[in-house]
Design a protein around this motif. Structure first.
Motif, PDB file in Angstrom:
ATOM      1  N   ILE A  27      51.982   2.740  55.029  1.00 26.03           N
ATOM      2  CA  ILE A  27      53.211   3.663  54.568  1.00 26.03           C
ATOM      3  C   ILE A  27      54.132   3.097  54.047  1.00 26.03           C
ATOM      4  O   ILE A  27      54.684   3.267  52.694  1.00 26.03           O
ATOM      5  N   PRO A  28      54.966   2.121  54.754  1.00 24.64           N
ATOM      6  CA  PRO A  28      55.820   1.458  54.385  1.00 24.64           C
ATOM      7  C   PRO A  28      55.680   0.765  53.134  1.00 24.64           C
ATOM      8  O   PRO A  28      56.493   0.371  52.304  1.00 24.64           O
ATOM      9  N   LEU A  29      54.637   0.019  53.040  1.00 24.61           N
ATOM     10  CA  LEU A  29      54.379  -0.696  51.814  1.00 24.61           C
ATOM     11  C   LEU A  29      54.265   0.113  50.600  1.00 24.61           C
ATOM     12  O   LEU A  29      54.810  -0.112  49.284  1.00 24.61           O
ATOM     13  N   VAL A  30      53.481   1.295  50.610  1.00 24.37           N
ATOM     14  CA  VAL A  30      53.320   2.033  49.649  1.00 24.37           C
ATOM     15  C   VAL A  30      54.698   2.676  49.047  1.00 24.37           C
ATOM     16  O   VAL A  30      55.017   2.611  47.759  1.00 24.37           O
ATOM     17  N   VAL A  31      55.356   3.015  50.141  1.00 25.39           N
ATOM     18  CA  VAL A  31      56.764   3.644  49.647  1.00 25.39           C
ATOM     19  C   VAL A  31      57.865   2.634  49.172  1.00 25.39           C
ATOM     20  O   VAL A  31      58.371   2.701  48.232  1.00 25.39           O
ATOM     21  N   GLY A  32      57.714   1.656  49.954  1.00 25.42           N
ATOM     22  CA  GLY A  32      58.719   0.509  49.135  1.00 25.42           C
ATOM     23  C   GLY A  32      58.095  -0.013  47.795  1.00 25.42           C
ATOM     24  O   GLY A  32      59.144  -0.397  47.158  1.00 25.42           O
ATOM     25  N   ILE A  33      56.968   0.046  47.698  1.00 21.84           N
ATOM     26  CA  ILE A  33      56.501  -0.467  46.217  1.00 21.84           C
ATOM     27  C   ILE A  33      57.059   0.773  45.150  1.00 21.84           C
ATOM     28  O   ILE A  33      57.325   0.503  44.224  1.00 21.84           O
ATOM     29  N   GLY A  34      56.838   1.658  45.599  1.00 21.33           N
ATOM     30  CA  GLY A  34      57.373   2.942  44.861  1.00 21.33           C
ATOM     31  C   GLY A  34      58.769   3.043  44.718  1.00 21.33           C
ATOM     32  O   GLY A  34      59.413   3.102  43.478  1.00 21.33           O
ATOM     33  N   LEU A  35      59.598   2.620  45.517  1.00 26.89           N
ATOM     34  CA  LEU A  35      61.088   2.597  45.461  1.00 26.89           C
ATOM     35  C   LEU A  35      61.418   1.234  44.543  1.00 26.89           C
ATOM     36  O   LEU A  35      62.378   1.493  43.808  1.00 26.89           O
ATOM     37  N   LEU A  36      60.626   0.238  44.685  1.00 31.89           N
ATOM     38  CA  LEU A  36      61.066  -0.895  43.727  1.00 31.89           C
ATOM     39  C   LEU A  36      60.590  -0.456  42.301  1.00 31.89           C
ATOM     40  O   LEU A  36      61.459  -0.823  41.398  1.00 31.89           O
ATOM     41  N   VAL A  37      59.356   0.099  42.200  1.00 36.35           N
ATOM     42  CA  VAL A  37      59.384   0.710  40.835  1.00 36.35           C
ATOM     43  C   VAL A  37      60.358   1.641  40.118  1.00 36.35           C
ATOM     44  O   VAL A  37      60.583   0.968  38.919  1.00 36.35           O
ATOM     45  N   ILE A  38      60.788   2.231  40.963  1.00 32.82           N
ATOM     46  CA  ILE A  38      61.931   3.173  40.445  1.00 32.82           C
ATOM     47  C   ILE A  38      63.129   2.467  40.142  1.00 32.82           C
ATOM     48  O   ILE A  38      63.811   2.755  39.137  1.00 32.82           O
ATOM     49  N   GLY A  39      63.394   1.605  41.099  1.00 36.30           N
ATOM     50  CA  GLY A  39      64.647   0.848  40.808  1.00 36.30           C
ATOM     51  C   GLY A  39      64.522   0.015  39.517  1.00 36.30           C
ATOM     52  O   GLY A  39      65.529  -0.453  38.875  1.00 36.30           O
ATOM     53  N   ALA A  40      63.287  -0.644  39.360  1.00 41.27           N
ATOM     54  CA  ALA A  40      62.926  -1.385  38.212  1.00 41.27           C
ATOM     55  C   ALA A  40      63.239  -0.852  36.721  1.00 41.27           C
ATOM     56  O   ALA A  40      63.933  -1.252  35.964  1.00 41.27           O
ATOM     57  N   ILE A  41      62.717   0.581  36.938  1.00 40.65           N
ATOM     58  CA  ILE A  41      62.961   1.360  35.824  1.00 40.65           C
ATOM     59  C   ILE A  41      64.232   1.821  35.650  1.00 40.65           C
ATOM     60  O   ILE A  41      64.710   1.843  34.260  1.00 40.65           O
ATOM     61  N   ARG A  42      64.960   2.331  36.578  1.00 37.37           N
ATOM     62  CA  ARG A  42      66.473   2.387  36.462  1.00 37.37           C
ATOM     63  C   ARG A  42      67.042   1.405  36.003  1.00 37.37           C
ATOM     64  O   ARG A  42      68.055   1.529  35.082  1.00 37.37           O
ATOM     65  N   TRP A  43      66.832   0.127  36.413  1.00 36.83           N
ATOM     66  CA  TRP A  43      67.745  -1.023  35.824  1.00 36.83           C
ATOM     67  C   TRP A  43      67.145  -1.354  34.508  1.00 36.83           C
ATOM     68  O   TRP A  43      68.285  -1.679  33.701  1.00 36.83           O
ATOM     69  N   LEU A  44      65.798  -0.996  34.082  1.00 35.28           N
ATOM     70  CA  LEU A  44      65.692  -1.365  32.618  1.00 35.28           C
ATOM     71  C   LEU A  44      66.177  -0.499  31.667  1.00 35.28           C
ATOM     72  O   LEU A  44      66.616  -0.965  30.563  1.00 35.28           O
ATOM     73  N   THR A  45      66.311   0.814  32.116  1.00 35.05           N
ATOM     74  CA  THR A  45      66.717   1.884  31.179  1.00 35.05           C
ATOM     75  C   THR A  45      68.347   1.951  31.106  1.00 35.05           C
ATOM     76  O   THR A  45      68.954   2.496  30.232  1.00 35.05           O
TER      77      THR A  45
END
Length: 49
Positions: A27-45
Motif C-alpha cells: 500500500i505505501p509503495l502504490v500510494v507513493g508512486i501515485g503521489l510521485l506521478v501527480i507531483g511530476a505532472i504538476r511540476w511539468l505543467t
C-alpha cells in the motif's frame, strides 16, 4: 485542492491494492508512486508559470 487530490490518490491506491490482492505492505509503495506521478505532472505543467 491538493488535499483532495492526496485523499483521492490514497483511496485509489488502497482500492487498487485490494482489487489486485496484493499484500498490505504494498500500500505505501502504490500510494507513493501515485503521489510521485501527480507531483511530476504538476511540476511539468507549471514550468512556464
Amino acid at each position: 485542492m491538493i488535499a483532495g487530490a492526496i485523499v483521492i490518490v490514497i483511496g485509489f491506491g488502497v482500492a487498487l491494492v485490494k482489487a489486485l490482492n496484493l499484500p498490505n505492505y504494498w500500500i505505501p509503495l502504490v500510494v507513493g508512486i501515485g503521489l510521485l506521478v501527480i507531483g511530476a505532472i504538476r511540476w511539468l505543467t507549471s514550468k512556464g508559470e
